[in-house]
Design a protein around this motif. Structure first.
Motif, PDB file in Angstrom:
ATOM      1  N   SER A  82     -14.504 -12.161   1.672  1.00 36.59           N
ATOM      2  CA  SER A  82     -14.152 -11.233   2.738  1.00 36.59           C
ATOM      3  C   SER A  82     -14.174  -9.785   2.252  1.00 36.59           C
ATOM      4  CB  SER A  82     -12.791 -11.576   3.326  1.00 36.59           C
ATOM      5  OG  SER A  82     -11.807 -11.514   2.336  1.00 36.59           O
ATOM      6  N   ALA A  83     -13.737  -9.542   1.014  1.00 35.04           N
ATOM      7  CA  ALA A  83     -13.758  -8.174   0.493  1.00 35.04           C
ATOM      8  C   ALA A  83     -15.201  -7.699   0.325  1.00 35.04           C
ATOM      9  CB  ALA A  83     -13.020  -8.114  -0.832  1.00 35.04           C
ATOM     10  N   LEU A  84     -16.043  -8.636  -0.071  1.00 37.12           N
ATOM     11  CA  LEU A  84     -17.462  -8.317  -0.224  1.00 37.12           C
ATOM     12  C   LEU A  84     -18.045  -7.879   1.124  1.00 37.12           C
ATOM     13  CD1 LEU A  84     -19.597  -8.470  -2.442  1.00 37.12           C
ATOM     14  CD2 LEU A  84     -20.116 -10.792  -1.713  1.00 37.12           C
ATOM     15  N   VAL A  85     -17.690  -8.616   2.161  1.00 34.96           N
ATOM     16  CA  VAL A  85     -18.180  -8.269   3.492  1.00 34.96           C
ATOM     17  C   VAL A  85     -17.682  -6.890   3.897  1.00 34.96           C
ATOM     18  CG1 VAL A  85     -18.010  -8.850   5.941  1.00 34.96           C
ATOM     19  CG2 VAL A  85     -18.435 -10.640   4.273  1.00 34.96           C
ATOM     20  N   THR A  86     -16.394  -6.638   3.656  1.00 29.36           N
ATOM     21  CA  THR A  86     -15.829  -5.339   4.011  1.00 29.36           C
ATOM     22  C   THR A  86     -16.570  -4.209   3.308  1.00 29.36           C
ATOM     23  OG1 THR A  86     -13.663  -6.328   4.330  1.00 29.36           O
ATOM     24  CG2 THR A  86     -13.716  -3.971   3.950  1.00 29.36           C
ATOM     25  N   GLY A  87     -16.731  -4.348   1.991  1.00 30.57           N
ATOM     26  CA  GLY A  87     -17.406  -3.304   1.221  1.00 30.57           C
ATOM     27  C   GLY A  87     -18.835  -3.109   1.688  1.00 30.57           C
ATOM     28  N   TRP A  88     -19.498  -4.215   1.938  1.00 28.44           N
ATOM     29  CA  TRP A  88     -20.895  -4.176   2.349  1.00 28.44           C
ATOM     30  C   TRP A  88     -21.050  -3.455   3.687  1.00 28.44           C
ATOM     31  CZ3 TRP A  88     -24.467  -8.500   0.396  1.00 28.44           C
ATOM     32  CH2 TRP A  88     -25.790  -8.239   0.770  1.00 28.44           C
ATOM     33  N   LEU A  89     -20.216  -3.843   4.651  1.00 26.94           N
ATOM     34  CA  LEU A  89     -20.300  -3.220   5.979  1.00 26.94           C
ATOM     35  C   LEU A  89     -19.957  -1.736   5.898  1.00 26.94           C
ATOM     36  CD1 LEU A  89     -18.773  -5.961   8.287  1.00 26.94           C
ATOM     37  CD2 LEU A  89     -21.149  -5.235   8.133  1.00 26.94           C
ATOM     38  N   LEU A  90     -18.993  -1.407   5.044  1.00 23.52           N
ATOM     39  CA  LEU A  90     -18.652   0.010   4.885  1.00 23.52           C
ATOM     40  C   LEU A  90     -19.846   0.776   4.328  1.00 23.52           C
ATOM     41  CD1 LEU A  90     -16.633   2.329   4.934  1.00 23.52           C
ATOM     42  CD2 LEU A  90     -15.891   1.652   2.657  1.00 23.52           C
TER      43      LEU A  90
END
Lengths: 365, 511, 178, 193
Positions: A82-90
């Motif tokens: 989930s953190a990976l997704v957050t960072g990626w989308l940011l």
């Protein structure tokens, strides 16, 4: 016969489960983002790659640090992706040539202040990536509004690895040579100068909207069609349902259609709205975030339409050229209220929760 | 099927439920085998919803097959019969087929191997009997709902008498994976099932019977269609295979379009649902006078050598069944019932009861292993819930201890079907949260009732004390009055005596 | 100066009169809350809370001078019900809820003195002088009034045994949720 | 007419009394644990704000301004607000006893809700006409109610969350309020002209 009491709590039904898991969902989501991201890398060159790496790493770091401080095991939460997704989308929503500290602050802010202080995955009330983006936009308006004209990494004039690193660390040396306005920003500035859309868009300096996405914007907004394709794949995998994306795009398209037909000199047309900015990214990847969107189909329709409509309002009349991030945050804030009032009907009860009348049901045949 | 047809089919298909791997074959394709008579049978007294039966036999007594050994107590109850002939060797505790592993009462019968049946009168033509007599015979045979709910069949029919029943729905859905006892009884005893259905229709006065069979059982559908071809009132209706299609309310809605109001029984909308195996037992009871003493049990699971369906006497231990079919490996989990709603049992020394549809010996690969994670609010549980609840919200409230919050969200409507737990990507044991909350609320309800009763007792006591005090005071007053009266009387008497005396004296003097 | 004083006085007078009229019009009689709370209490007047009977406690809770967790026989169930009634949140961590309990007479020690019988607020103890007493399970609230009265310590409180009908699924314990 | 509509939108969203002007934070933090009580509080405050501000406007225009008693403004307004709150309390106690229970101490504390006094003073400062005053205050109160309900919804959900111990209670509520305020920044500069 002496009954043997189970030592621990008995295993509970069901004794079979789906193969799905949080990690699987996140990985599929990331996989569908890869084409758009790689295309963005190709358009904006090395600085964007560095920014992406730093943002994702900061997000992971923020998550890990918080888990460590809370005394919880870091690995299961980090591995859920989930953190990976957050960072990626940011990273996808930042200006591609933003300096390294933008990505760093954004990634940390997203996972720490927008997610972990609320208790981590599943408890955050706002979309972490969008919180970070809005925070950065308000705090560093200059760095957050420098948009670069796309220049494929293979082009001779493109920066090489070394120069890209320098730009990434020291900032852009010659701003005017590379910057360009995004369509929405350009239209807004020109309108505020009193130039209507017919004239401003006809000018040679006007940004062009192309379906190939070869135009100014963040990593995630240029490749609108690739993003949309990724979103369709997510729907095919049943990871997201159609309700939010369709409602959100409708929320943008319907007012755009109405106002454009009333006064085309002042209001951009539907395709410009749908294809520019983060409309597609927002509709398929940001607004559909499970945690911060409503759970029920009706709620999702309301939520999606709200996101789209607010996006249009902020883009058209607001102080910012792009409104997806704000619109999503505002609707995130309304989500608990939507969830509270838009519940599915319980079988055998009416919408208000009172039991049905048996006489009426009996008469049915 | 054409594309458009397929699309229409999808539109009509229910929008709830899940599609677990069914694992029904090869067990469903093997004919029913009869289990050799076990040496001992443990017949529990509580095999049904309601009050437990009361044992009417003594240890050491000889019983015949089909003899009544436990009589019903109370309004909702069912009798139990001896599944074989033999001697009663014990009446006492045995582990219940229940997740808690707590014991309950059972009668132990040591078989004499003769399997000698008791003599019974069999009605020549059950259709010549009155519907009430049919219901009484079904009650006397101890027939309960064999789909798993084990509600006494005759009580259900009697409840139905209060409201006019138009439709008997026969549940051949069998949506639980692994299980095939309903499938098998329809394939092997289709004519008997249809006969049982007709008898039940007659008993409750229903105008038609709809037999709902999931469309993943084409053989059963074909067999039942053939058997029912002479009886136009018995209609075979294939339904989409989707878990939990075999649940009452879902099946009723799918077959009739009626929705059972949440505070009502199916009978209130003119429908009664019975399982196909119940119909088979009704046939056996009315045509052969055989009470419910045996049933078809599915033995299945990855750890089983020869999965299949067995005809077994009630009271047989699961261990005997597993021995008969053979185990490939040490099972990782034993389950009574299907994998979606079944009960885990801690060991195999658990008897077959009337509601046992199957025993599963699941291997290590088949059972879930994933640890529960935090809820990501994906909403899958909401979209699969056949009732339209919000499992994630309810579970969050139960976790935070807000049981009232959970029950206002419709906890009492939850049927514990397990769809939400099954689909949850975070593997949260949602059903356990709900079972816990329901149990806790029920306990609260009980203590509230008890508190009210206690309050009444306290009020009664206060009234009694007051009355006693009053009576005491009255008694004291009375006594005082009596004493005074006595005293007065005495005084009067004395005076009178004195007077008499004086008169006497006078008289004496006179005389 | 005069204008200021006059106008303020006038304003005050007008508003005061207005409020006076409103107070008449919108008068609320009594506090029905205490009665409602009393209806929820066990009503056995066992006195374990240290107050004089259930109605006194109800009044105290309605006034806010007693917490909703004051009633030991009511336990967690009553505390949550009261908290919901009053619209407050309550920390149930403090409530020592040992689960339902009932009194039990040790037959070998009981001397048949009848003291417990007289103390029981719900008439749950039966017996006669010089006879061993017994507790009716269904009527005992586990208030413990009898325990103190017993001269031979023959009465003890025991948790109600768990049976198949009373067993409740435990709440799931999840590492990630802890 | 459309001018009034835009005024309503502007006061409710763009210049949201809580999220942008940071007025009325006491009830915003205090009565926002449940949606029901937040809605009740919002409605009660709406009533007080509109009534108090219109009374204050009249007092200013017919009493204080003609007599040159501007220096008494604060005192007078507080007097009026206190009276209106008292009146509201009686009404709520009579009409909705359960709401009265739920709001508790925060109901009389509407008197000290700075949004009420603030809006009454802003009306004078901005030289609003009477109609504008009513619409301006109604819009602001609507914005207050909206912010209250949204915040309460989020706090209801937050009460089920696994917030780290150091952040539980007020800290996380403030973090939440700040993020919400961040979202409301999106409306800044909204201009329908």
């Amino acid at each position: 016969m002496i009954p043997v009491l189970p030592a621990s709590a008995p295993a509970t039904a069901p004794h079979t489960v789906t193969g799905s898991s949080v990690t699987r969902i996140m990985l599929i989501l990331l996989a569908t983002l890869v084409p758009a991201t790689v295309y963005g890398f190709w358009l904006y060159g090395w600085p964007s790659i560095f920014l992406w790496i730093v943002t994702v790493l900061s997000a992971l770091l923020g998550e890990a640090a918080c888990l460590k401080m809370a005394g919880r095991r870091a690995m299961p939460s980090l591995l859920d992706g989930s953190a990976l997704v957050t960072g990626w989308l940011l990273a996808l929503s930042l200006p591609p040539w933003a300096p390294w500290w933008i990505g760093c602050i954004g990634g940390l802010f997203a996972t720490i202040l927008a997610k972990q202080v609320f208790g981590g995955l599943g408890y955050n009330l706002f979309n972490p990536a969008m919180v970070a983006r809005v925070f950065l936009l308000i705090s560093f308006p200059v760095q957050m509004t420098i948009w670069i004209a796309p220049m494929p990494i293979t082009a001779p004039a493109a920066l090489n690895f070394h120069d890209g690193l320098l730009v990434f660390i020291r900032g852009i040396p010659d701003l005017d040579a590379v910057t360009s306005a995004s369509l929405l920003g350009f239209a807004k500035t020109e309108l505020s100068r009193g130039i209507d859309l017919f004239h401003s868009l006809a000018a040679s300096t006007a940004p062009v909207t192309t379906f190939s996405g070869n135009r100014t914007g963040s990593l995630g907004e240029t490749a609108a069609l690739l993003i949309a394709a990724g979103g369709l794949v997510l729907m095919a995998f049943r990871i997201i349902s159609w309700h939010i994306p369709v409602a959100m795009l409708a929320g943008i398209a319907i007012p755009a259609l109405i106002f454009n037909s009333i006064d085309p000199a002042r209001y951009l047309d539907v395709s410009a709205h749908l294809l520019s900015g983060a409309a597609m990214l927002g509709a398929f990847y940001i607004a559909t975030d499970y945690v911060t969107s409503p759970n029920t189909k009706y709620g999702q329709l309301v939520f999606g339409f709200g996101c789209g409509f607010l996006t249009y309002v902020i883009r058209t009349w607001g102080g910012y050229p792009e409104g997806v991030a704000f619109a999503v945050l505002l609707m995130n804030a309304v989500t608990p209220v939507i969830d509270r009032y838009l519940k599915p009907r319980i079988l055998g009860r009416d919408w208000r929760g009172a039991p049905l009348d048996p006489a009426i049901e009996k008469a049915k045949s | 099927m054409g594309l458009i047809e397929k699309f229409l089919h999808n539109l009509k298909a229910p929008h709830w439920g899940v599609h677990p791997d069914d694992h029904k074959r090869p067990a469903a394709d093997a004919p029913i085998r009869v289990l050799p008579l076990p040496a001992r049978l443990y017949v529990p007294l509580q095999q049904h919803v309601g009050q437990a039966a009361r044992p009417i036999v003594l240890v050491g007594q000889k019983v015949l097959k089909g003899q009544l050994i436990g009589e019903p107590q109370g309004r909702i109850s069912a009798p139990v019969h001896a599944p074989t002939s033999g001697t009663i060797t014990a009446i006492g505790d045995i582990t219940a087929p229940h997740a808690s592993g707590l014991p309950f009462d059972a009668i132990t019968i040591t078989s004499d191997g003769l399997d000698q049946a008791i003599e019974v009168d069999v009605p020549a033509d059950p259709f010549a009997l009155s519907p009430t007599e049919i219901t009484n015979l079904i009650a006397a045979a101890g027939i309960v709902g064999l789909g798993g709910a084990t509600f006494p069949a005759s009580v259900k029919m009697a409840l139905g008498k209060r409201s006019e029943i138009t439709t008997l729905i026969v549940n051949g859905g069998e949506c639980e994976p692994y299980l095939s006892c309903d499938d098998r009884v329809m394939r092997d005893h289709a004519a008997d099932v249809v006969d049982g259905v007709r008898l039940m229709m007659y008993g409750m006065g229903a105008k038609e019977a709809l037999v709902g069979i999931e469309d993943n059982k084409p053989e059963a559908i074909a067999a039942m269609r053939k058997a029912a071809s002479h009886f136009p009132k018995v209609k075979i209706r294939p339904v989409p295979a989707r878990y939990p299609m075999g649940s009452d309310r879902q099946l009723i809605q799918t077959l009739t379009g009626k929705e059972v109001p949440s505070d009502c029984r199916a009978a209130d909308v003119g429908v009664i649902v019975n399982n196909v195996n119940t119909a088979y037992c009704v046939h056996r009871a009315l045509r052969f006078g055989e009470p419910l003493i045996r049933r078809i049990v599915t033995i299945n699971g990855g750890a089983v050598w020869q999965p299949g369906n067995l005809m077994v006497p009630i009271g047989t231990l699961a261990a005997d069944l597993f021995e008969f079919v053979g185990l490939k490996s040490e099972p990782a989990r034993l389950v009574m019932g299907g994998p979606m709603m079944g009960t885990v049992i801690s060991h195999a020394n658990i008897p077959v009861v009337k509601g046992t549809s199957g025993f599963l010996a699941l291997s290590e690969e088949e059972i879930p292993h994933s640890e529960a994670g935090p809820c990501i609010r994906c909403g899958n549980c909401t979209s699969v819930c056949p009732i339209g609840l919000l499992p994630l919200e309810m579970a969050a409230r139960v976790r935070a201890g807000d049981l009232d919050g959970a029950s206002t969200m419709g906890l009492s409507d939850c049927i514990s079907c397990g769809c939400c737990s099954y689909i949850c990507p975070s593997h949260i044991p949602l059903v356990q949260y709900f079972s816990h909350a329901k149990g806790d609320l029920w306990a609260q309800e009980r203590s509230k009732l008890k508190m009210e009763a206690a309050k009444k007792l306290a009020v009664d006591r206060a009234a009694r004390l007051e009355r006693e005090a009053k009576e005491k005071a009255e008694a004291a007053a009375r006594r005082k009055a009596e004493r005074d009266a006595a005293k007065a009387a005495e005084a009067a008497a004395k005076a009178a005596a004195a007077a008499t005396e004086s008169t006497a004296t006078t008289t004496e003097t006179v005389s | 100066m005069l204008a200021a004083v006059t106008s303020l006085t006038a304003l005050g007078a007008i508003l005061g009169c207005g409020l006076g009229v409103a107070a008449r019009k919108f008068a609320v009689e009594g506090d029905p809350l205490a009665d409602e709370i009393e209806a929820m209490m066990p009503g056995s007047n066992c006195g374990q809370c240290g107050m004089a009977g259930c109605s006194a406690v109800a009044k105290a809770i309605a006034e806010g001078s007693a917490t909703v967790t004051i009633c030991p026989p009511g336990g967690k169930a009553l505390a949550t019900a009261l908290a919901a009634k009053l619209g407050i949140s309550v920390d149930l961590g403090d409530v020592v809820d040992s689960g339902p309990q009932i009194a039990q007479v040790k037959e070998e020690i009981c001397i048949g003195c009848c003291r417990c019988m007289k103390a029981c607020p719900t008439d749950a103890v039966v017996g006669a002088a010089k006879q061993i007493h017994n507790v009716i399970r269904e009527a005992c609230t586990g208030c413990g009034s009898c325990v103190e009265r017993c001269p031979t310590e023959a009465i003890t409180l025991r948790p109600v045994p768990v049976t198949l009908q009373h067993w409740v699924w435990p709440k799931p314990e999840i590492e990630a949720e802890a | 007419m459309s001018e009034y509509f835009f005024l309503l939108i502007t006061t409710a969203l763009v210049n949201n009394v809580v999220m942008v002007k940071f007025l009325g934070l006491c009830p915003f933090m205090g009565v926002s644990k449940r949606i029901d009580s937040a809605l009740g509080m919002g409605l009660a405050t709406t009533f007080v704000i509109v009534l108090a501000a219109s009374v204050c406007w009249n007092i200013e225009h017919w009493l204080l301004a003609p007599l040159g008693l501007g220096y008494l403004r604060l005192l007078t307004f507080i007097l009026v607000i206190a009276a209106v709150v008292q009146f509201t309390e009686m009404v709520v106690h009579k009409m909705a006893p359960s709401l009265y229970q739920m709001l508790g101490i925060y109901l009389p504390l509407i008197a000290t809700n700075c949004a009420v006094l603030g809006l009454a003073l802003i009306n004078i400062q901005e030289k609003h006409s009477f109609v504008t005053t009513v619409i301006y205050d109604f819009g602001s109160a609507l914005g207050f109610t909206l912010a209250m309900v949204m915040f309460a919804g989020m706090r209801e959900r937050l009460s089920l969350a696994r917030v780290p111990a150091v952040f539980t209670g007020a800290p996380i509520a403030f973090v939440l309020a700040s993020l919400m305020s961040l979202a409301f920044m999106g409306f800044s500069g909204l201009n329908f002209k």
